[in-house]
Each structure stands twice: as C-alpha cells, then as structure tokens.
Design an enzyme around this catalytic site. Structure first.
Site, short mmCIF file in Angstrom:
data_model
loop_
_atom_site.label_atom_id
_atom_site.label_comp_id
_atom_site.label_asym_id
_atom_site.label_seq_id
_atom_site.Cartn_x
_atom_site.Cartn_y
_atom_site.Cartn_z
N SER A 101 0.83 -1.19 0.00
CA SER A 101 0.00 0.00 0.00
C SER A 101 0.87 1.26 0.00
O SER A 101 1.75 1.40 -0.84
CB SER A 101 -0.97 -0.07 1.19
OG SER A 101 -1.95 0.93 1.10
N HIS A 126 -1.89 -0.90 -4.69
CA HIS A 126 -3.33 -0.85 -4.95
C HIS A 126 -3.77 0.60 -4.87
O HIS A 126 -2.98 1.49 -4.55
CB HIS A 126 -4.13 -1.75 -4.01
CG HIS A 126 -4.08 -1.34 -2.56
ND1 HIS A 126 -4.74 -2.02 -1.58
CD2 HIS A 126 -3.45 -0.32 -1.92
CE1 HIS A 126 -4.52 -1.45 -0.41
NE2 HIS A 126 -3.74 -0.42 -0.60
#
Length: 196
Positions: A101, A126
């Site tokens: 992330s 993501h």
C-alpha cells in the site's frame, strides 16, 4: 516474553566513556531508519524530523530507510515521500519483508538506482481506500472526490518513478497486486534485488 528495545554501546566522538543507548538511537546516528509498522502521523513525523535534521547536519551523506510495513495512512505516507524528495542527501530505500500500500509508494520514492528489495521481500500496490459506509451522502461525495485526486497523484508518481505507462500502473492499482522482489524490479519499483 518481550525483551523491550535492546541497548547497545555508543561512544560519542571526542568522549572517552561509552554510554548505552537504545539500538534505534544508535542506528539513527548512522543515518539508518526503520519503518516497521503501520504508517501513521506519529511515525511519519518521526521519520520526517530525522531526515530533515540529518540532512542539515550533513547534506552529502546518504540516508537509508528500511521498510517492513503493511501500509497505512495515505497522507502520512505522502508526507514521508515528499520529504525524501525535498532533502538534499539521497534516500536509499530497502524493502525487507513487506512494503504494501502506501509503504510501496514510499519504497518507490527512494533515489532512483538506490531502491533495493531483499530476495524474499514482497511488494503490494493498490488504489487508496476509505470507509464510506459510515459517511453521510454529502461527505461520501467529497471523500470520493478527494480519493480520486489522491489516486491520480499516486498513479502519476508511480508512472514517473517506474517508467511504466499510465495504463499499466492504473490497471495494476485496480486491485491488490502482490509482487516478489524480482517482479518489483521488473515493474521498476526497485532497482536491485539484494544477493542471497
């Protein structure tokens, strides 16, 4: 049974006596930082202040940021990234374990040619997420607009720093994409995989 933070000996230049300091304090003096937790305001402020202080102290010696983090708050992570671009010394990023992330965003922010992953490290990218289910409709719309702006910014940075086309990065950010160290290197997120 936890042992706490280990203490190690340290002798300041010009001093005869050795004192015992916690290991992180000793490593900071060698310009080595660790992001080994969720990214939040507290760890972000600590890393930012260390980078700024040490860049003022000596602006020609590289800083080293070791990362093993599941990610965390986007804005706090972007603040770390921005500081890495702002300080004069190169910031070398080293992924050991996991950079997921926003932690992968910090990893890609290291000085180009100085981004490393350990052989068994994992990297995950993501799109930014939020908890809409608790928001009122008006707040939901405002938050969605802000998330879209953040996604565009993050995508632009990945494109710039990896050399990948925008469509590849955008497609990858649609879902959780986990990569091995060699896959992260092929993706341009890291430059080197450390030798086993």
């Amino acid at each position: 049974m936890p042992i706490g933070v280990p203490k190690v000996p340290f002798r300041s230049p010009g001093e005869g006596d050795t004192s015992w300091v916690d290991i992180y304090n000793r490593l900071y003096r060698e310009r080595l930082f660790f992001l080994g937790q969720d990214v939040d305001t507290e760890i972000s402020n600590q890393l930012i202040s260390l980078m700024i202080y040490l860049s003022i102290e000596k602006d020609t010696k590289d800083l080293y940021l070791f990362i093993n983090s599941p990610g965390g708050w986007v804005i706090s992570g972007m603040a770390i990234y921005d500081t890495m671009q702002f300080v004069r010394p190169d910031v070398q990023t080293i992924c050991m374990g996991l950079a997921a992330s926003i932690a992968s965003f910090i990893l890609v922010g290291g000085a180009i040619t100085k981004r490393i992953a350990f052989p068994h490290a994992r990297v995950m990218i993501h799109q930014p997420a939020s908890s809409f289910y608790e928001a009122q409709t008006g707040e939901f719309i405002l938050e969605a607009e802000e998330l879209l702006k953040l996604r565009e910014t993050i995508t632009r940075v990945y494109v710039q720093r990896t050399g990948k086309p925008i469509w590849v990065v955008s497609e990858d950010m649609e879902r959780d994409v986990f990569m091995s160290a060699t896959e992260a290197q092929a993706h341009g997120i890291v430059d080197l995989v450390a030798v086993q």
